[in-house]
Design a protein around this motif. Structure first.
Motif, short mmCIF file in Angstrom:
data_model
loop_
_atom_site.label_atom_id
_atom_site.label_comp_id
_atom_site.label_asym_id
_atom_site.label_seq_id
_atom_site.Cartn_x
_atom_site.Cartn_y
_atom_site.Cartn_z
N ARG A 116 0.71 -1.16 0.09
CA ARG A 116 0.04 0.06 0.00
C ARG A 116 0.77 1.24 -0.07
NH1 ARG A 116 -3.33 2.73 -2.15
NH2 ARG A 116 -4.54 4.58 -1.00
N SER A 117 2.06 1.12 0.63
CA SER A 117 2.98 2.41 1.04
C SER A 117 3.40 2.75 -0.62
CB SER A 117 3.96 2.13 1.74
OG SER A 117 3.48 2.08 2.98
N ILE A 124 0.86 4.32 -2.74
CA ILE A 124 0.86 5.74 -2.27
C ILE A 124 1.79 6.45 -3.16
CG2 ILE A 124 0.69 7.29 -0.89
CD1 ILE A 124 -0.75 5.22 1.17
N ASP A 140 5.59 2.83 7.40
CA ASP A 140 4.26 2.43 6.54
C ASP A 140 3.11 3.45 6.95
OD1 ASP A 140 5.06 0.50 4.50
OD2 ASP A 140 5.15 -0.90 6.25
N ASP A 141 2.91 3.61 8.43
CA ASP A 141 2.17 4.30 9.20
C ASP A 141 2.11 5.71 8.76
OD1 ASP A 141 0.73 2.04 10.05
OD2 ASP A 141 1.77 2.20 12.01
N GLU A 142 3.54 6.18 8.63
CA GLU A 142 3.51 7.64 8.32
C GLU A 142 3.27 8.05 6.77
OE1 GLU A 142 4.90 10.51 10.25
OE2 GLU A 142 3.75 9.12 11.55
N ILE A 143 3.42 7.11 6.17
CA ILE A 143 3.36 7.23 4.58
C ILE A 143 1.67 7.34 4.34
CG2 ILE A 143 3.36 6.21 2.46
CD1 ILE A 143 6.06 5.11 3.26
N LYS A 144 0.91 6.79 5.23
CA LYS A 144 -0.54 6.64 5.05
C LYS A 144 -0.84 7.77 5.78
CE LYS A 144 -4.44 4.15 6.47
NZ LYS A 144 -5.08 2.86 7.11
N ARG A 145 -0.28 8.37 6.76
CA ARG A 145 -0.72 9.60 7.20
C ARG A 145 -0.43 10.95 6.37
NH1 ARG A 145 1.29 13.87 10.05
NH2 ARG A 145 3.54 12.94 9.85
N SER A 181 -0.47 10.91 3.21
CA SER A 181 -1.54 10.73 2.02
C SER A 181 -2.94 11.27 2.77
CB SER A 181 -1.58 9.49 1.66
OG SER A 181 -2.39 9.23 0.58
N ASN A 182 -3.26 10.80 3.83
CA ASN A 182 -4.50 11.22 4.23
C ASN A 182 -4.62 12.60 4.57
OD1 ASN A 182 -5.28 8.64 4.31
ND2 ASN A 182 -4.98 8.27 6.61
#
Length: 212
Positions: A4-5, A8, A173-178, A180-181
């Protein structure tokens, strides 16, 4: 980095700009930075955000450019005699410049991780190839491949380690999602305020895909 990262980052950079290259032959690492991305480390309150992301490759690094004419490499700002020397030999940039850094701005057309089929397909459009850096081990392999196309060339980068940074802080991975959000929340707010007295100044990234 999970799938997913990668998705993104691929989507974000495929609509962005490549803005600098840093090669450190002594530490066997290289950095690429991209801007104008749909990513943000902070909550966005206006459209002056940079949307930046830096990617670092370490160990067994490799960098090759595929292009059609010498002038396509003008963005690296090499002197003509040195550029001619590079293109007529197997010399690497790190032999003359153990540390190299240059800023520029090149629009990215498409960007992919670990996709050899994509790379093999797009390089067919280009007649020339120059390997700028090759510090691979004896078997010539690396664990991570990054390939992307600009208007006039293809760039292939390899290495055994890869890290992403935003504002020079490593992103998991969590930061990449953040990040993007954060941009997506801004995008939704941009369109919710469109046509009101609180609307943002025009943002071409948001305007590409109007909220319906």
């Amino acid at each position: 980095m999970n799938n997913r990262s990668k998705e993104i980052i691929e989507e974000a950079i495929s609509q962005g700009k490549w803005v600098w290259l840093e090669i450190d032959g002594n530490s066997n690492s290289l950095y690429l930075e991209f801007e104008n991305l749909k990513l943000s480390s902070q909550t966005i309150f206006d459209n002056s955000y940079r949307g930046e992301l830096a990617i670092r490759f370490g160990q067994n690094i490799y960098l090759a450019l595929f292009f059609n004419k010498k002038d396509d490499l003008g963005f690296l700002r090499f002197k003509d005699d040195y550029l001619d020397q590079l293109l007529s030999s197997n010399e690497y940039v790190t032999e003359k410049y153990p540390y190299f850094y240059e800023e520029f701005s090149k629009k990215v057309v498409k960007f992919k991780f670990q996709d050899y089929d994509y790379l093999n397909e797009i390089i067919k459009k280009y007649d020339l190839k120059k390997v700028l850096v090759d510090k691979r081990n004896e078997n010539g392999n690396y664990d991570f491949l990054l390939s992307f196309e600009c208007e006039d060339m293809v760039i292939a980068v390899g290495g055994d380690y890869i890290n992403c940074f935003n504002d020079f802080e490593a992103l998991d991975d969590d930061e990449i999602k953040r990040v993007s959000n954060n941009w997506m929340m801004y995008y939704l707010d941009y369109w919710n305020k469109k046509g009101t007295d609180k609307e943002y100044e025009k943002d071409v990234l948001c305007e590409e895909f109007p909220l319906k």
